[in-house]
Design a protein around this motif. Structure first.
Motif, PDB file in Angstrom:
ATOM      1  N   ALA A  50      33.893  87.351  18.652  1.00 59.69           N
ATOM      2  CA  ALA A  50      33.141  88.218  17.749  1.00 59.69           C
ATOM      3  C   ALA A  50      32.907  87.531  16.406  1.00 59.69           C
ATOM      4  CB  ALA A  50      33.884  89.535  17.547  1.00 59.69           C
ATOM      5  N   TRP A  51      33.908  86.858  15.880  1.00 56.59           N
ATOM      6  CA  TRP A  51      33.753  86.169  14.599  1.00 56.59           C
ATOM      7  C   TRP A  51      32.877  84.927  14.735  1.00 56.59           C
ATOM      8  CZ3 TRP A  51      38.574  88.722  15.281  1.00 56.59           C
ATOM      9  CH2 TRP A  51      38.806  89.750  14.355  1.00 56.59           C
ATOM     10  N   VAL A  52      33.013  84.228  15.846  1.00 58.88           N
ATOM     11  CA  VAL A  52      32.128  83.082  16.075  1.00 58.88           C
ATOM     12  C   VAL A  52      30.670  83.553  16.119  1.00 58.88           C
ATOM     13  CG1 VAL A  52      31.476  81.252  17.683  1.00 58.88           C
ATOM     14  CG2 VAL A  52      33.900  81.718  17.261  1.00 58.88           C
ATOM     15  N   ALA A  53      30.399  84.602  16.890  1.00 59.42           N
ATOM     16  CA  ALA A  53      29.026  85.092  17.026  1.00 59.42           C
ATOM     17  C   ALA A  53      28.480  85.636  15.705  1.00 59.42           C
ATOM     18  CB  ALA A  53      28.975  86.169  18.108  1.00 59.42           C
ATOM     19  N   LYS A  58      23.614  80.188  17.289  1.00 56.50           N
ATOM     20  CA  LYS A  58      23.563  79.449  18.550  1.00 56.50           C
ATOM     21  C   LYS A  58      22.711  78.192  18.392  1.00 56.50           C
ATOM     22  CE  LYS A  58      22.266  83.240  20.601  1.00 56.50           C
ATOM     23  NZ  LYS A  58      21.786  84.207  21.635  1.00 56.50           N
ATOM     24  N   GLY A  59      23.125  77.139  19.079  1.00 57.20           N
ATOM     25  CA  GLY A  59      22.365  75.902  19.058  1.00 57.20           C
ATOM     26  C   GLY A  59      22.608  75.015  17.853  1.00 57.20           C
ATOM     27  N   GLU A  60      23.609  75.323  17.038  1.00 56.87           N
ATOM     28  CA  GLU A  60      23.879  74.550  15.825  1.00 56.87           C
ATOM     29  C   GLU A  60      24.556  73.212  16.114  1.00 56.87           C
ATOM     30  OE1 GLU A  60      23.498  75.459  12.095  1.00 56.87           O
ATOM     31  OE2 GLU A  60      21.849  76.138  13.354  1.00 56.87           O
ATOM     32  N   GLY A  61      25.147  73.055  17.276  1.00 61.32           N
ATOM     33  CA  GLY A  61      25.860  71.824  17.567  1.00 61.32           C
ATOM     34  C   GLY A  61      27.177  72.127  18.253  1.00 61.32           C
ATOM     35  N   LEU A  80      27.711  84.416  25.578  1.00 63.72           N
ATOM     36  CA  LEU A  80      27.018  84.797  24.349  1.00 63.72           C
ATOM     37  C   LEU A  80      25.984  83.753  23.919  1.00 63.72           C
ATOM     38  CD1 LEU A  80      30.057  86.206  22.348  1.00 63.72           C
ATOM     39  CD2 LEU A  80      28.166  87.533  23.297  1.00 63.72           C
ATOM     40  N   GLY A  81      25.831  82.702  24.717  1.00 56.48           N
ATOM     41  CA  GLY A  81      24.798  81.712  24.443  1.00 56.48           C
ATOM     42  C   GLY A  81      25.250  80.426  23.814  1.00 56.48           C
ATOM     43  N   TYR A  82      26.563  80.189  23.724  1.00 56.87           N
ATOM     44  CA  TYR A  82      27.096  78.955  23.156  1.00 56.87           C
ATOM     45  C   TYR A  82      27.449  78.001  24.291  1.00 56.87           C
ATOM     46  CZ  TYR A  82      27.417  81.730  18.913  1.00 56.87           C
ATOM     47  OH  TYR A  82      27.111  82.528  17.839  1.00 56.87           O
ATOM     48  N   GLY A  83      26.667  76.928  24.442  1.00 59.87           N
ATOM     49  CA  GLY A  83      26.859  76.074  25.600  1.00 59.87           C
ATOM     50  C   GLY A  83      27.591  74.781  25.337  1.00 59.87           C
ATOM     51  N   ALA A 124      30.021  71.660  14.487  1.00 60.79           N
ATOM     52  CA  ALA A 124      29.337  72.687  13.698  1.00 60.79           C
ATOM     53  C   ALA A 124      30.300  73.797  13.312  1.00 60.79           C
ATOM     54  CB  ALA A 124      28.164  73.262  14.478  1.00 60.79           C
ATOM     55  N   ALA A 125      31.309  74.015  14.136  1.00 61.79           N
ATOM     56  CA  ALA A 125      32.338  75.010  13.846  1.00 61.79           C
ATOM     57  C   ALA A 125      33.562  74.712  14.681  1.00 61.79           C
ATOM     58  CB  ALA A 125      31.841  76.425  14.143  1.00 61.79           C
ATOM     59  N   VAL A 126      34.698  75.086  14.139  1.00 63.08           N
ATOM     60  CA  VAL A 126      35.978  75.006  14.842  1.00 63.08           C
ATOM     61  C   VAL A 126      36.582  76.398  14.847  1.00 63.08           C
ATOM     62  CG1 VAL A 126      38.329  74.091  14.719  1.00 63.08           C
ATOM     63  CG2 VAL A 126      36.390  72.598  14.193  1.00 63.08           C
ATOM     64  N   PHE A 127      37.093  76.818  15.996  1.00 61.67           N
ATOM     65  CA  PHE A 127      37.790  78.102  16.048  1.00 61.67           C
ATOM     66  C   PHE A 127      39.131  77.917  16.742  1.00 61.67           C
ATOM     67  CE2 PHE A 127      35.156  77.922  19.850  1.00 61.67           C
ATOM     68  CZ  PHE A 127      35.942  78.457  20.864  1.00 61.67           C
ATOM     69  N   SER A 128      40.088  78.764  16.347  1.00 56.75           N
ATOM     70  CA  SER A 128      41.444  78.628  16.859  1.00 56.75           C
ATOM     71  C   SER A 128      42.120  79.987  16.810  1.00 56.75           C
ATOM     72  CB  SER A 128      42.228  77.627  16.010  1.00 56.75           C
ATOM     73  OG  SER A 128      43.514  77.389  16.546  1.00 56.75           O
ATOM     74  N   THR A 129      42.725  80.366  17.914  1.00 59.39           N
ATOM     75  CA  THR A 129      43.342  81.693  17.962  1.00 59.39           C
ATOM     76  C   THR A 129      44.664  81.646  18.711  1.00 59.39           C
ATOM     77  OG1 THR A 129      42.899  84.014  18.491  1.00 59.39           O
ATOM     78  CG2 THR A 129      42.101  82.394  20.062  1.00 59.39           C
ATOM     79  N   GLY A 130      45.667  82.334  18.170  1.00 56.09           N
ATOM     80  CA  GLY A 130      46.985  82.348  18.788  1.00 56.09           C
ATOM     81  C   GLY A 130      47.782  81.075  18.561  1.00 56.09           C
TER      82      GLY A 130
END
Length: 211
Positions: A50-53, A58-61, A80-83, A124-130
Motif C-alpha cells: 500500500a505504501w509502495v503504491a 509504476k515504471g520508474e525503475g 499492482l503493476g510493478y514488474g 527507484a525505491a527500496v522497501f523493507s518490512t519485518g
C-alpha cells in the motif's frame, strides 16, 4: 501462537544475538515459515504494498525488497503493476522459496548492516518490512539503503516499536536528514504486525525521499 513449534521458531528468530544465529534460525524455519506466519495473521509483506503504491509511480525503475524472506511481497506488487523487483535476504534457504514463487527479476544473498552489492542510486525505491525488529538488521542498514536509492526515490520500511528508540532508529532518521541524505514524507500510526495473534508486536511504517 498456534502451537509450541510455532513459538519455538519465532522465539529463535527474536532471540538471535548474532548474524550467524539469525541465519541458522531462518534456515531451520524456512520450510514452515509461510504456513506458520499465515496462521498468526502476519500482514506486513502485504501491507507494505500500500505504501509502495501510494508513493512510487509504476515504471520508474527497479525496486528492491530488502529482507524479502520467502518472497511474499513480490507477487502482490506485480499484481499492482510493478514488474521490475529485486530481492535481498540473509538466508539462502528463504531465497530458494522466493525464487520458486517467481515474483522477482533477481535475488541476492547478503546481510543488511554491511556493504550492499549495488552502485549508488541503482534503485527507484527500496522497501523493507519485518526486518527492523528485535535481533534483526541494525539502524545503520539505512545508510546503505539510502546510498543505493536514486535521488528523488523512496525508502519505505517498517520498524517495531520496541527497537525504535533503543535500536537507534530515531537518531538515524534525524542524522540522515541533518546530513541532507533524505527527508521525511510519512510516518504511520502504530499498528499490529500480526492480525490474529501476537497483539503486542507493534510496528510503524516510515517513508523517506532520498535527496
Amino acid at each position: 501462537m498456534t502451537g509450541d513449534a510455532d513459538k519455538t521458531a519465532l522465539d529463535m528468530v527474536y532471540a538471535a544475538a548474532t548474524e550467524t544465529e539469525l541465519t541458522a534460525a531462518y534456515a531451520a524455519w524456512a520450510n514452515g515459515y509461510d504456513t506458520e506466519t499465515a496462521a498468526l495473521g502476519y500482514c506486513l509483506p502485504f501491507a507494505i504494498a500500500a505504501w509502495v503504491a501510494r508513493h512510487v509511480p509504476k515504471g520508474e525503475g527497479p525496486l528492491l525488497d530488502a529482507g524479502c524472506g520467502t518472497g511474499l511481497s513480490g507477487p502482490y506488487l506485480q499484481a499492482l503493476g510493478y514488474g521490475d523487483i529485486e530481492g535481498l535476504d540473509l538466508s539462502e534457504e528463504m531465497l530458494d522459496l522466493a525464487r520458486a514463487r517467481g515474483g522477482y527479476k533477481a535475488l541476492t544473498q547478503a546481510a543488511l548492516g554491511g556493504p550492499l552489492p549495488w552502485v549508488d542510486g541503482h534503485f527507484a525505491a527500496v522497501f523493507s518490512t519485518g526486518v527492523f525488529t528485535a535481533g534483526h538488521a541494525p539502524a545503520s542498514s539505512l545508510d546503505e539503503l539510502v546510498r543505493i536509492t536514486q535521488p528523488g526515490g523512496f525508502v519505505i520500511f517498517t520498524v517495531r516499536d520496541v527497537v525504535l528508540e533503543t535500536g537507534g532508529f530515531r537518531g538515524k532518521f534525524a542524522a540522515l536528514e541533518a546530513e541532507g541524505k533524505w527527508r521525511a514524507i510519512e510516518e504511520s500510526p502504530t499498528f499490529r504486525a500480526f492480525a490474529v495473534a501476537e497483539p503486542d508486536v507493534l510496528v510503524k511504517a516510515y517513508i523517506f525521499r532520498v535527496v
